[in-house]
Design a protein around this motif. Structure first.
Motif, PDB file in Angstrom:
ATOM      1  N   TRP A  41     131.542  68.882  18.260  1.00  9.43           N
ATOM      2  CA  TRP A  41     130.701  67.902  17.577  1.00  9.43           C
ATOM      3  C   TRP A  41     131.442  67.279  16.403  1.00  9.43           C
ATOM      4  O   TRP A  41     132.337  67.882  15.817  1.00  9.43           O
ATOM      5  CB  TRP A  41     129.440  68.571  17.032  1.00  9.43           C
ATOM      6  CG  TRP A  41     128.524  69.168  18.053  1.00  9.43           C
ATOM      7  CD1 TRP A  41     128.693  70.330  18.742  1.00  9.43           C
ATOM      8  CD2 TRP A  41     127.268  68.629  18.484  1.00  9.43           C
ATOM      9  NE1 TRP A  41     127.627  70.558  19.576  1.00  9.43           N
ATOM     10  CE2 TRP A  41     126.729  69.529  19.434  1.00  9.43           C
ATOM     11  CE3 TRP A  41     126.535  67.484  18.149  1.00  9.43           C
ATOM     12  CZ2 TRP A  41     125.502  69.326  20.057  1.00  9.43           C
ATOM     13  CZ3 TRP A  41     125.315  67.274  18.763  1.00  9.43           C
ATOM     14  CH2 TRP A  41     124.811  68.175  19.715  1.00  9.43           C
ATOM     15  N   ARG A  42     130.993  66.078  16.041  1.00  9.09           N
ATOM     16  CA  ARG A  42     131.496  65.383  14.851  1.00  9.09           C
ATOM     17  C   ARG A  42     130.365  65.248  13.843  1.00  9.09           C
ATOM     18  O   ARG A  42     129.290  64.729  14.171  1.00  9.09           O
ATOM     19  CB  ARG A  42     132.048  64.007  15.225  1.00  9.09           C
ATOM     20  CG  ARG A  42     132.694  63.266  14.056  1.00  9.09           C
ATOM     21  CD  ARG A  42     133.297  61.936  14.483  1.00  9.09           C
ATOM     22  NE  ARG A  42     132.286  60.976  14.912  1.00  9.09           N
ATOM     23  CZ  ARG A  42     132.233  60.431  16.112  1.00  9.09           C
ATOM     24  NH1 ARG A  42     133.129  60.770  17.041  1.00  9.09           N
ATOM     25  NH2 ARG A  42     131.279  59.567  16.434  1.00  9.09           N
ATOM     26  N   HIS A  43     130.603  65.741  12.631  1.00  7.28           N
ATOM     27  CA  HIS A  43     129.591  65.733  11.574  1.00  7.28           C
ATOM     28  C   HIS A  43     130.117  64.945  10.386  1.00  7.28           C
ATOM     29  O   HIS A  43     131.243  65.165   9.921  1.00  7.28           O
ATOM     30  CB  HIS A  43     129.274  67.163  11.145  1.00  7.28           C
ATOM     31  CG  HIS A  43     128.415  67.262   9.922  1.00  7.28           C
ATOM     32  ND1 HIS A  43     127.068  67.019   9.952  1.00  7.28           N
ATOM     33  CD2 HIS A  43     128.721  67.556   8.622  1.00  7.28           C
ATOM     34  CE1 HIS A  43     126.566  67.177   8.729  1.00  7.28           C
ATOM     35  NE2 HIS A  43     127.558  67.497   7.905  1.00  7.28           N
ATOM     36  N   THR A  44     129.314  64.047   9.859  1.00  2.00           N
ATOM     37  CA  THR A  44     129.650  63.316   8.644  1.00  2.00           C
ATOM     38  C   THR A  44     129.069  64.041   7.442  1.00  2.00           C
ATOM     39  O   THR A  44     127.872  64.324   7.397  1.00  2.00           O
ATOM     40  CB  THR A  44     129.098  61.870   8.689  1.00  2.00           C
ATOM     41  OG1 THR A  44     129.649  61.204   9.844  1.00  2.00           O
ATOM     42  CG2 THR A  44     129.480  61.107   7.428  1.00  2.00           C
ATOM     43  N   VAL A  45     129.942  64.383   6.494  1.00  3.55           N
ATOM     44  CA  VAL A  45     129.520  65.165   5.329  1.00  3.55           C
ATOM     45  C   VAL A  45     128.426  64.425   4.574  1.00  3.55           C
ATOM     46  O   VAL A  45     128.517  63.221   4.314  1.00  3.55           O
ATOM     47  CB  VAL A  45     130.723  65.446   4.399  1.00  3.55           C
ATOM     48  CG1 VAL A  45     130.268  66.124   3.116  1.00  3.55           C
ATOM     49  CG2 VAL A  45     131.751  66.308   5.124  1.00  3.55           C
ATOM     50  N   GLY A  46     127.356  65.159   4.260  1.00  2.18           N
ATOM     51  CA  GLY A  46     126.239  64.596   3.504  1.00  2.18           C
ATOM     52  C   GLY A  46     125.116  64.054   4.356  1.00  2.18           C
ATOM     53  O   GLY A  46     124.129  63.534   3.829  1.00  2.18           O
ATOM     54  N   THR A  47     125.231  64.196   5.691  1.00  5.07           N
ATOM     55  CA  THR A  47     124.186  63.716   6.593  1.00  5.07           C
ATOM     56  C   THR A  47     123.568  64.899   7.329  1.00  5.07           C
ATOM     57  O   THR A  47     124.199  65.950   7.468  1.00  5.07           O
ATOM     58  CB  THR A  47     124.744  62.718   7.627  1.00  5.07           C
ATOM     59  OG1 THR A  47     125.672  63.397   8.491  1.00  5.07           O
ATOM     60  CG2 THR A  47     125.462  61.569   6.924  1.00  5.07           C
ATOM     61  N   PRO A  48     122.336  64.753   7.811  1.00  4.97           N
ATOM     62  CA  PRO A  48     121.710  65.859   8.552  1.00  4.97           C
ATOM     63  C   PRO A  48     122.409  66.085   9.890  1.00  4.97           C
ATOM     64  O   PRO A  48     122.941  65.161  10.504  1.00  4.97           O
ATOM     65  CB  PRO A  48     120.268  65.384   8.732  1.00  4.97           C
ATOM     66  CG  PRO A  48     120.316  63.902   8.569  1.00  4.97           C
ATOM     67  CD  PRO A  48     121.421  63.610   7.613  1.00  4.97           C
TER      68      PRO A  48
END
Length: 698
Positions: A215-222
């Motif tokens: 998965w790819r997660h953007t810091v500061g987002t749910p």
């Protein structure tokens, strides 16, 4: 607490299965119902029985625990590792179960790591994560990820409080100390950061506990907004993710037991599509390391013991050879630095390191003085360096950390694991012990190596007791290692031996291939041959020999108990894979489908079914005189489920009731047992006390 054997569990309705015309009745299948109150009651009763049967060893257990504690420097500090202007290290504090993860800024003129001999915090330290604080209120605690972003701003870390290796991933702001709202449950090992530290890649598992999605997660987002980068639908394959040492590429590793595929994403473009280095081909394994304008490819395409090649980093295509295949020299990994490559290998049963200067100069191997040892690269996060960190140990040499200059070839010892004086007040002296390499002859004429360690005054007339350890699966090598708790055995005159049996990787890929699938029985007969050899050579006698193994090594223990019960005075089987056929027949269980390339697929192949049934321990319990058996397991184990040893002990009691069988279940732990270091020492003291009791040295 009772000394009476727990009530027979076969009173429950047995289950029945039929495969390839063979019908099997399983009287104890109901123990697989983890949430059933009767299952928990049974395990609790078994624990009470085990505690009562070993109550006479309570004083010895306390003594062994105290010996380990006294010999261990409880307040200690690892050798700091340099990365982007910081020294990173972990320290332990006397009385605390878990490590404290820290860093300290590199100071002007500081080229060597600062060492604190007494384990005290370094001046100016910054605590990144304190495992003791995180573990408060929990019986179990484990870290999965611990990954600082390239700019040093963020820490991605994950925690497990049950032992089932399902981690919750979080992000901490190292400037403010704040833990962000970002929280991702049920993640697996492995993370990777983008160049700008805005994006974090991570892995999750499917219902069968197979890592199948990146998965790819953007810091500061749910986490609900996270994007699947790769989903692997072939149930034979696992996925993993990591950042190259150069920090140029995010690597997605996709692999089964015998086949690989690697995809890469430029770390500066985290939303880009993954590029395939080489499409998967059945039976071809390869791994990738980035180095300048090229990707280094370690592979087995036409190279049983692996070869090293490279391809363009801009347009991956054909592979150009760099190190040709050399039968008998197993290339295991390659680490790339700006001006040097370091290849980890094994030859003649020993590990080694080969250095290849980039742009000229002869390759060379690093020499070590002992006849038996284990060496490998330690943490080396910096790409632009002329020094590498090594970790070295042997059966008599405590874990040692060296810095090696790749240009001058000078090696500097930074720290050796302290071993404090034992109960007699004498400092540890490796000269008091000796290590040997011996060889047994297997049934088919194959020579099988054995590593041994004992006190120098240990007799060779068969009177000495001995513990023989084995594993023999997954190409995992049981290379020599130093152990402080083991000193309590050696100082009581016990020999410790490691049988390097087929199925492991000690002698290359062929050694592994000769101990898997329809050749798996070589693993078991090799171990018995090693046990018989130790007796024949005068090291010990069969009534003074205890066997020990864990996980797949627990399968080994169950198999040799059936194969040669007269060869041992006792057997310790930890988290043992003793109901292998039942598990491998059930594709819904964790790991089963991915394991078919290791053991075979008994669902589809009647020959595999018959072969596995002929050796799996649970299926082959017989009315014979077994040695005493101690089985240790954990309720939350996701790799080898607790009910395998629970069923095995129940069947042993029913079929061979004259035997002495104990089952000990950790009710709040996983595959690795208790998580805190003091709890782990107590567990080891329990097992060692049982062993010494069997050997008459209590």
């Amino acid at each position: 607490m009772t000394t009476e054997t727990p009530e027979p569990v076969a009173k429950r309705v047995p289950s029945e299965r039929t495969h390839h015309g063979d019908t099997v009745v399983d009287e104890y299948a109901w123990l697989a119902a983890k949430d059933d109150s009767e299952t928990i009651a049974h395990l609790t009763a078994e624990n009470a029985y085990t505690e009562a049967r070993t109550a006479h060893l309570a004083g010895l257990r306390a003594q062994l625990f105290e010996e380990t504690r006294r010999r261990t420097q409880e307040t200690d500090l690892s050798v700091p590792t340099r990365k982007d202007g910081y020294w990173y290290y972990t320290r332990t504090v006397e009385g605390q179960q878990y490590g404290v993860h820290c860093r300290r800024a590199v100071r002007d003129g500081e080229s060597a790591p600062p060492i604190s001999a007494d384990g005290a915090p370094l001046d100016g330290e910054e605590v990144l994560l304190d495992g003791n604080l995180l573990a408060e209120g929990h019986d179990f605690f484990s870290l999965g990820a611990f990954d600082v972003s390239p700019d040093g701003r963020w820490l991605a870390y994950s925690t497990d409080f049950a032992g089932d290796e399902r981690f919750t991933l979080r992000v901490k702001d190292l400037k403010t100390g704040e833990v962000l709202v970002d929280e991702v449950p049920d993640t697996f090992y492995g993370t990777a950061w983008s160049t700008d530290a805005s994006t974090l890649f991570y892995v999750t598992v499917d219902e069968a506990w197979r890592p199948n999605r990146v998965w790819r997660h953007t810091v500061g987002t749910p986490s609900s907004e996270d994007v699947v980068v790769h989903q692997e639908d072939d149930e034979r394959f696992w996925v993993g993710v990591e950042l190259t040492r150069s920090e140029r590429f995010v690597v997605i590793d996709i692999h089964s037991k015998i086949t690989s595929e690697v995809r890469v994403i430029p770390a500066a473009n985290p939303t880009g599509e993954p590029a395939i280095i080489a499409p998967r081909r059945q039976g071809v394994e390869y791994s990738v390391e980035h180095h300048g304008h090229r990707f280094l490819i370690l592979h087995n395409d036409g190279a049983e013991d692996f070869a090293l090649a490279f391809t363009s980093a801009d347009a991956p295509g054909d592979w150009t050879p760099l190190i040709e295949h050399s039968p008998g020299t197993r290339l295991e990994s390659v680490d790339a630095f700006e001006n040097h490559l370091v290849v980890s290998l094994r030859s003649n049963g020993l590990t080694g390191l080969r250095v290849l200067p980039v742009g000229g100069g002869d390759a060379y191997e690093i020499d070590f003085p002992e006849p038996i040892y284990s060496v490998g690269l330690d943490a080396n996060p910096e790409y632009r360096t002329r020094e590498v960190r090594l970790r070295y140990t042997s059966l008599v040499t405590p874990d040692s950390v060296y810095d090696f200059d790749l240009v001058t070839r000078q090696m500097v010892l930074r720290k050796q694991k302290p071993v404090r004086p034992g109960p007699d007040g004498r400092p540890y002296d490796p000269a008091d012990y000796e290590q040997h390499r011996d060889w047994a002859l297997a049934d088919d004429g194959t020579r099988v190596p054995i590593s041994l360690v004992c006190r120098k005054d240990t007799p060779r007339d068969g009177s000495a007791p001995c513990v023989i350890y084995g594993y023999g699966s997954y190409e995992a090598s049981m290379d020599p290692w130093f152990s402080i708790p083991r000193l309590s055995l050696l100082d009581r005159g016990v020999i410790f031996a490691v049988a390097h049996i087929r199925g492991g990787g000690e002698l290359g890929r062929r050694w592994y291939d000769q101990g898997k699938l329809l050749a798996k029985k070589n693993t078991f007969t090799d171990f018995v041959a090693c046990a018989r050899h130790l007796v024949k050579a005068g090291w010990t006698a069969s009534d003074r020999l205890v066997a020990r193994g864990a996980s797949a090594g627990g399968l080994l223990m169950g198999a040799v108990a059936n194969l040669a019960p007269d060869a041992f005075a006792g057997i310790v089987a930890q988290v043992p894979f003793v109901d292998a056929l039942t598990s491998i027949l059930d594709p819904s269980l964790p790991l089963t489908v991915t394991e078919w390339e290791e053991w075979g697929n008994p669902l589809d192949d009647p020959d595999v079914y018959a072969y596995m049934k002929s050796y799996t321990p649970y299926e082959n319990v017989a009315p014979v005189d077994y040695p005493a058996i101690l089985a240790v397991t954990s309720l939350n184990d996701t790799r080898v489920l607790y009910h395998e040893p629970a069923k095995w002990v129940a069947r042993l009691r029913a079929v061979a009731p004259q035997g002495d069988y104990l089952l000990k279940t950790e009710m709040g732990a996983g595959h690795g047992g208790p998580s805190g270091r003091y709890d782990a020492w107590r567990e080891e003291a329990f097992i060692t006390a049982w062993i010494l009791d069997r050997l008459g040295r209590s």
